[in-house]
Scaffold this motif. Sequence first.
Motif, short mmCIF file in Angstrom:
data_model
loop_
_atom_site.label_atom_id
_atom_site.label_comp_id
_atom_site.label_asym_id
_atom_site.label_seq_id
_atom_site.Cartn_x
_atom_site.Cartn_y
_atom_site.Cartn_z
N ARG A 1 0.82 -1.22 0.00
CA ARG A 1 0.00 0.00 0.00
C ARG A 1 0.84 1.26 0.00
NH1 ARG A 1 -1.90 -3.43 3.67
NH2 ARG A 1 -0.91 -2.25 5.37
N ALA A 2 1.87 1.30 0.83
CA ALA A 2 2.67 2.52 0.94
C ALA A 2 4.09 2.21 1.36
CB ALA A 2 2.03 3.49 1.95
N VAL A 3 5.03 2.92 0.74
CA VAL A 3 6.45 2.86 1.08
C VAL A 3 6.90 4.29 1.28
CG1 VAL A 3 8.76 2.19 0.33
CG2 VAL A 3 6.79 0.82 -0.35
N ALA A 4 7.68 4.55 2.32
CA ALA A 4 8.17 5.90 2.58
C ALA A 4 9.69 5.94 2.51
CB ALA A 4 7.71 6.39 3.95
N LEU A 5 10.20 7.02 1.95
CA LEU A 5 11.64 7.27 1.94
C LEU A 5 11.90 8.56 2.71
CD1 LEU A 5 10.81 6.00 -1.08
CD2 LEU A 5 13.30 5.97 -1.24
N ALA B 1 1.16 3.58 9.51
CA ALA B 1 2.59 3.51 9.19
C ALA B 1 2.76 2.83 7.84
CB ALA B 1 3.33 2.72 10.26
N PRO B 2 3.66 3.31 6.98
CA PRO B 2 3.93 2.62 5.71
C PRO B 2 4.40 1.19 6.00
CG PRO B 2 4.93 4.80 5.74
CD PRO B 2 4.48 4.52 7.14
N GLN B 3 4.16 0.31 5.06
CA GLN B 3 4.63 -1.07 5.27
C GLN B 3 6.14 -1.14 5.38
OE1 GLN B 3 1.82 -1.75 2.13
NE2 GLN B 3 1.69 -3.91 2.74
N VAL B 4 6.82 -0.27 4.66
CA VAL B 4 8.28 -0.19 4.74
C VAL B 4 8.66 1.29 4.75
CG1 VAL B 4 10.50 -0.86 3.76
CG2 VAL B 4 8.50 -2.33 3.41
N THR B 5 9.54 1.67 5.67
CA THR B 5 10.09 3.02 5.70
C THR B 5 11.60 2.92 5.54
OG1 THR B 5 8.33 3.90 7.11
CG2 THR B 5 10.40 5.12 7.04
N PHE B 6 12.11 3.46 4.45
CA PHE B 6 13.54 3.47 4.19
C PHE B 6 14.14 4.78 4.71
CE2 PHE B 6 12.03 0.68 0.72
CZ PHE B 6 12.85 -0.43 0.93
N LEU B 7 15.14 4.66 5.57
CA LEU B 7 15.90 5.83 6.02
C LEU B 7 17.19 5.87 5.20
CD1 LEU B 7 16.54 8.20 7.89
CD2 LEU B 7 17.47 6.55 9.53
N LEU B 8 17.31 6.85 4.32
CA LEU B 8 18.50 6.99 3.49
C LEU B 8 19.54 7.78 4.28
CD1 LEU B 8 16.95 7.82 -0.01
CD2 LEU B 8 17.23 5.61 1.15
N THR B 9 20.68 7.17 4.54
CA THR B 9 21.71 7.80 5.34
C THR B 9 22.89 8.20 4.48
OG1 THR B 9 22.74 5.66 5.87
CG2 THR B 9 21.05 6.49 7.40
N GLY C 1 12.55 0.61 13.66
CA GLY C 1 11.73 -0.01 12.62
C GLY C 1 12.06 0.44 11.22
N PHE C 2 13.00 1.39 11.08
CA PHE C 2 13.38 1.85 9.74
C PHE C 2 14.30 0.84 9.07
CE2 PHE C 2 13.20 6.47 11.48
CZ PHE C 2 11.81 6.47 11.38
N VAL C 3 14.21 0.77 7.75
CA VAL C 3 15.20 0.02 6.97
C VAL C 3 16.26 1.02 6.56
CG1 VAL C 3 15.63 -1.34 4.90
CG2 VAL C 3 13.47 -1.60 6.13
N VAL C 4 17.44 0.91 7.15
CA VAL C 4 18.51 1.88 6.93
C VAL C 4 19.27 1.52 5.66
CG1 VAL C 4 20.59 2.93 7.89
CG2 VAL C 4 18.68 2.32 9.40
N VAL C 5 19.34 2.47 4.74
CA VAL C 5 20.01 2.24 3.46
C VAL C 5 21.14 3.24 3.29
CG1 VAL C 5 19.72 2.28 0.94
CG2 VAL C 5 17.89 1.38 2.39
#
Length: 238
Positions: A15-19, A138-146, A184-188
């Motif tokens: 449904r939703a992905v956040a960056l 909350a988005p199903q996946v939240t990517f934190l771009l570092t 809970g963030f996916v750190v990229v």
Amino acid sequence: MADSRRARRGGARLRAVALIGIDGSGKTTQAHRLAEALTAAGRPATYHRNASGRRWLGRLAQRLGRPDPQRLVGRNGVLAVESVLRWLAIAAALLTCLVTGRTAVMDRYSACQYASIRVHGGQRWERLARAGYRIFPAPQVTFLLTVDPAEAYRRIEQRGTDHESMGWLTAADTAYRTLPEYAGFVVVDAGGSPEEVSRRIRAHLAEWLPGDPSRADDEPPRAGATPATGWRPTPVRR
């Protein structure tokens, strides 16, 4: 993270992905790329830029002879404008997603507002913002771009459309890492080329991007993981 993985195994619709991340981390570029990749894979997606209006407010301040938005409307005014405009943008994006059935690829989400408030030192405003943003799922996946703040600064200066100080970028980097949602963030690691970053993002979404060649190139990043670059963030006291 565990919930998103269970949802994927069950074949749930994305449904939703956040960056999210500091300015200059490549959020907009990667959000556009991800929306295109999902659509090409048969999962129609739409890019949504959930801006707070800070850049617009800064330009308005300069036109009126003020050096920055705070000199125009004050700190509380800035936080109020940012919080309301981003809330409206997210609400519109989620409504569009609900009506069309398309995946919403969010360029910024509520965590960006919380981080901005922390940089401004508005603890009371964070409580108010969280109360208002609580209605959003909350988005199903939240990517934190570092990315190293120095590299982010270089990118911002290179694009030449706006300006951020090193102090702001460093403080924003710290703010994201001290949010309660950070685990809970996916750190990229966003310090590489756009293509490399895209591969890392798509690898994590491999269940929704079948046949994506990036699956063999990168291991899915771990939530809360330290970026795999020579830069290491300064330890933060919680």
